[in-house]
Design a protein around this motif. Structure first.
Motif, PDB file in Angstrom:
ATOM      1  N   THR A  63       0.360  -1.455  -0.062  1.00 56.44           N
ATOM      2  CA  THR A  63      -0.138  -0.042  -0.335  1.00 56.44           C
ATOM      3  C   THR A  63       0.955   0.862  -0.001  1.00 56.44           C
ATOM      4  O   THR A  63       0.942   1.924  -1.161  1.00 56.44           O
ATOM      5  CB  THR A  63      -1.424  -0.119   1.322  1.00 56.44           C
ATOM      6  N   SER A  67       1.427   4.430  -3.123  1.00 59.75           N
ATOM      7  CA  SER A  67       0.919   5.686  -2.736  1.00 59.75           C
ATOM      8  C   SER A  67       2.720   6.120  -2.989  1.00 59.75           C
ATOM      9  O   SER A  67       2.469   6.877  -3.997  1.00 59.75           O
ATOM     10  CB  SER A  67       0.758   6.178  -1.642  1.00 59.75           C
ATOM     11  N   GLY A 125     -15.314   7.796  -1.546  1.00 60.48           N
ATOM     12  CA  GLY A 125     -14.478   7.474  -2.686  1.00 60.48           C
ATOM     13  C   GLY A 125     -15.078   6.849  -3.419  1.00 60.48           C
ATOM     14  O   GLY A 125     -14.390   7.147  -4.766  1.00 60.48           O
ATOM     15  N   ILE A 136      -7.582   7.884  -8.077  1.00 56.31           N
ATOM     16  CA  ILE A 136      -6.984   6.881  -7.121  1.00 56.31           C
ATOM     17  C   ILE A 136      -6.211   7.800  -5.954  1.00 56.31           C
ATOM     18  O   ILE A 136      -5.462   7.766  -4.576  1.00 56.31           O
ATOM     19  CB  ILE A 136      -6.003   4.985  -7.147  1.00 56.31           C
ATOM     20  N   ILE A 139      -7.178  10.488  -4.111  1.00 61.51           N
ATOM     21  CA  ILE A 139      -8.713   9.778  -2.378  1.00 61.51           C
ATOM     22  C   ILE A 139      -6.636   9.347  -1.418  1.00 61.51           C
ATOM     23  O   ILE A 139      -6.868   9.795   0.052  1.00 61.51           O
ATOM     24  CB  ILE A 139      -8.450   9.041  -2.965  1.00 61.51           C
ATOM     25  N   ASP A 140      -5.761   8.570  -2.245  1.00 64.32           N
ATOM     26  CA  ASP A 140      -4.538   8.257  -0.729  1.00 64.32           C
ATOM     27  C   ASP A 140      -4.243   9.516  -0.650  1.00 64.32           C
ATOM     28  O   ASP A 140      -3.116   9.748   0.524  1.00 64.32           O
ATOM     29  CB  ASP A 140      -3.657   7.845  -2.438  1.00 64.32           C
ATOM     30  N   TYR A 143      -7.029  11.127   2.190  1.00 60.41           N
ATOM     31  CA  TYR A 143      -7.668  10.094   2.759  1.00 60.41           C
ATOM     32  C   TYR A 143      -6.310   9.225   3.314  1.00 60.41           C
ATOM     33  O   TYR A 143      -7.029   8.640   4.501  1.00 60.41           O
ATOM     34  CB  TYR A 143      -8.680   9.375   2.683  1.00 60.41           C
ATOM     35  N   LEU A 145      -4.907   5.175   1.492  1.00 60.63           N
ATOM     36  CA  LEU A 145      -5.677   3.405   1.035  1.00 60.63           C
ATOM     37  C   LEU A 145      -6.033   3.348   2.089  1.00 60.63           C
ATOM     38  O   LEU A 145      -7.137   2.220   1.745  1.00 60.63           O
ATOM     39  CB  LEU A 145      -4.878   3.098   0.057  1.00 60.63           C
ATOM     40  N   SER A 147      -8.120   4.629   4.553  1.00 63.36           N
ATOM     41  CA  SER A 147      -9.106   4.877   4.943  1.00 63.36           C
ATOM     42  C   SER A 147     -10.160   4.206   4.404  1.00 63.36           C
ATOM     43  O   SER A 147     -10.575   3.330   2.558  1.00 63.36           O
ATOM     44  CB  SER A 147      -9.466   6.257   4.581  1.00 63.36           C
ATOM     45  N   GLY A 150     -10.713   5.290   0.957  1.00 62.84           N
ATOM     46  CA  GLY A 150     -10.162   4.608  -0.281  1.00 62.84           C
ATOM     47  C   GLY A 150      -9.696   3.656  -0.859  1.00 62.84           C
ATOM     48  O   GLY A 150      -9.675   2.816  -1.273  1.00 62.84           O
ATOM     49  N   ARG A 151     -10.554   2.721   0.185  1.00 62.41           N
ATOM     50  CA  ARG A 151     -11.073   0.999   0.016  1.00 62.41           C
ATOM     51  C   ARG A 151     -12.104   1.311  -0.924  1.00 62.41           C
ATOM     52  O   ARG A 151     -12.622   0.865  -1.668  1.00 62.41           O
ATOM     53  CB  ARG A 151     -11.898   0.036   1.425  1.00 62.41           C
TER      54      ARG A 151
END
Length: 268
Positions: A63, A67, A125, A136, A139-140, A143, A145, A147, A150-151
């Motif tokens: 993860t 990022s 998201g 993506i 959001i990364d 928040y 990934l 979070s 992120g999900r």
């Protein structure tokens, strides 16, 4: 920095990329299968808990690596914008206004359905955009990934990768067959910011309007450019804040518990 020292993750990523690129792009009618699809399928297989190939620690490291990779992607997108500013300046109002349809469709239609089905902050998201790579990254950055948001965006991204091209291609063929819209309008609708989805939709439209093939491809390409370049700013400064506020509104309207907005501690 420990995540960058997880050599098992790096080795498996490299192996997956090499195998996926060796398979290459495959065409089945209007359906186009890209190496990204194989990579996602292979990644899902090796991360299946029962196989015990990757541990939870490895997945957390992956993860973090993702990022970092997304940062490079956003830089690339930014560098692509400059040379194409002239194209965007000359774009017609129709191409610009189609961005409104992207967030109206995902937020005002998708968000209330997601909330009604019991999704929490994942709904933000999942529905604030068409959930491609730049979305993506947004959001990364805001928040993380890990979070709920992120999900949500990752779930939509995966579903779009697995079924998006097939669904869009099939839908485009049906709409084009009934001759409801002008083929140029259909071409512009095909440019949603995803290369595979655009290719599938354009293939279906061209099959019904072969005499307009060149113009259809040109309009679709311009629309896809608008979605990729202009869309990232629309998503960042309007769609995401709007979706976050509408999530609260829809949750209260349906009597659902409103989950608090994610606090990104890791990057604070």
């Amino acid at each position: 920095m420990d995540m960058l020292r997880d050599w098992r993750v790096h080795f498996l990523c490299l192996a997956i990329v090499l195998v996926s690129e060796l398979i290459g792009k495959l065409h089945y009618g209007f359906i186009v299968l890209l190496p990204m699809l194989y990579a996602m399928l292979f990644g899902g297989i090796i991360s299946w808990p029962s196989f015990k190939i990757l541990s939870e620690k490895n997945m957390k490291a992956a993860t973090g690596v993702m990022s970092a990779a997304l940062m490079l992607l956003v830089v690339k997108l930014g560098l692509d914008i400059g040379p194409k500013l002239g194209i965007l300046k000359g774009a017609s109002l129709a191409l610009i206004m189609q961005e409104i349809g992207h967030f109206l469709g995902t937020i005002l239609l998708g968000l209330p359905i997601a909330v009604a089905l019991g999704m929490g902050r994942e709904a933000v998201g999942a529905t604030y955009s068409v959930a491609r790579e730049p979305n993506i990254a947004i959001i990364d950055d805001k928040y993380g990934l890990d979070s709920p948001e992120g999900r949500g965006v990752m779930a939509t991204y995966i579903m779009g990768t697995l079924f998006g091209a097939i669904t869009v291609g099939f839908l485009a063929s049906i709409v084009a067959y009934f001759n409801i819209f002008h083929p140029y309008s259909l071409a512009m609708g095909a440019g949603v910011g995803s290369g595979s989805m655009m290719a599938a939709a354009v293939g279906s439209i061209v099959a019904i309007y072969p005499e307009e093939a060149t113009n259809i491809q040109a309009y679709a390409g311009a629309a896809n450019l608008m979605s990729s370049v202009l869309g990232i700013y629309v998503y960042m400064f309007f769609s995401l804040p709007f979706a976050a506020k509408m999530y609260v509104v829809f949750s209260k309207m349906m009597g659902k518990k409103v989950e608090p907005e994610t606090v990104l501690v890791e990057k604070a």
